[in-house]
Enzyme design. Sequence first.
Site, PDB file in Angstrom:
ATOM      1  N   HIS A   1      45.453  36.757  35.370  1.00 27.93           N
ATOM      2  CA  HIS A   1      44.691  35.622  35.888  1.00 27.93           C
ATOM      3  C   HIS A   1      43.620  35.140  34.919  1.00 27.93           C
ATOM      4  CE1 HIS A   1      41.927  38.912  37.319  1.00 27.93           C
ATOM      5  NE2 HIS A   1      41.011  37.990  37.053  1.00 27.93           N
TER       6      HIS A   1
ATOM      7  N   ASP B   1      49.680  41.007  37.866  1.00 23.53           N
ATOM      8  CA  ASP B   1      48.435  40.479  37.314  1.00 23.53           C
ATOM      9  C   ASP B   1      48.100  41.107  35.963  1.00 23.53           C
ATOM     10  OD1 ASP B   1      46.259  38.858  37.096  1.00 23.53           O
ATOM     11  OD2 ASP B   1      44.979  40.021  38.446  1.00 23.53           O
TER      12      ASP B   1
ATOM     13  N   SER C   1      37.543  41.599  34.167  1.00 24.73           N
ATOM     14  CA  SER C   1      38.987  41.611  34.354  1.00 24.73           C
ATOM     15  C   SER C   1      39.732  41.781  33.036  1.00 24.73           C
ATOM     16  CB  SER C   1      39.455  40.314  35.013  1.00 24.73           C
ATOM     17  OG  SER C   1      39.228  40.337  36.390  1.00 24.73           O
TER      18      SER C   1
END
Length: 257
Positions: free
Chosen positions: A101, A131, A204
């Site tokens: 993402h 992801d 992330s």
Amino acid sequence: MEHAPHEAVRPETRTAGAGTARWIVAGVVALVVVALLAYRLGGGGKGEQAAVTPSPTPSVELTVTEVFERTGPSVVVIRAGPSLGTGVIAAEDGTIVTAYHVVKEAEDVTVTFSDGTKADAVVASSNPRADVATLRPARLPEIVVPATLGGAVAVGAPVVAIGNPLGLTYSVSTGVVSGLDRTVTKGDLSGLIQFDASVNPGSSGGPLLDARGSVIGIVVSIADPGGDEAFAGIAFAVPIGAALGDDGEGPGGGPQI
């Protein structure tokens, strides 16, 4: 070794006086020094192979500072349009693993290595359902330092997260593995490592590390009960085995950071 003191004293040429005592003491001291060196180089007398074992080894637990020193050079800052994220070098050719993402639908992706080298990058592969994605940078730093991948994961084990939360590059946080094979109904996340080391937007794609500095997971999301993207003490990472798999199985969706 039992005959060494007699050879040092040489009784046929010396008398049992003060000179003899000095030679005996010197011989004993020499034997003690040799014994200590042999013990240290031989790993406490556990066999000849221990003498050639490098230190530290991957089996040795490290301090948080040592974990950062070991893995920090493998961590990169990722900018993909308005998104900020983290990645980790996973191979000697400079392949970077990150969260999908972070780079999803981005036209321009740039990475900054720990030595300051900046490069454009392209998405080499992606698994939206898990992801995770890999990036191929257009140029590499003079020295490429891949991270060590894999390691045992157990509930209660210490972990270290390295990332760029809120743009604070190369931030380190610590915690423990809170749970395994977690499923988060919102977003249908499953098979995740739950941990409590602090992570926030920008973290992330960063590595979740064990106490030996090995990458055991890729940070992908946090629990966000307040809907404000603030860390609530619960974070999740895709196990590194699933992150590197190509079968399309694994976690996906969910509140992302």
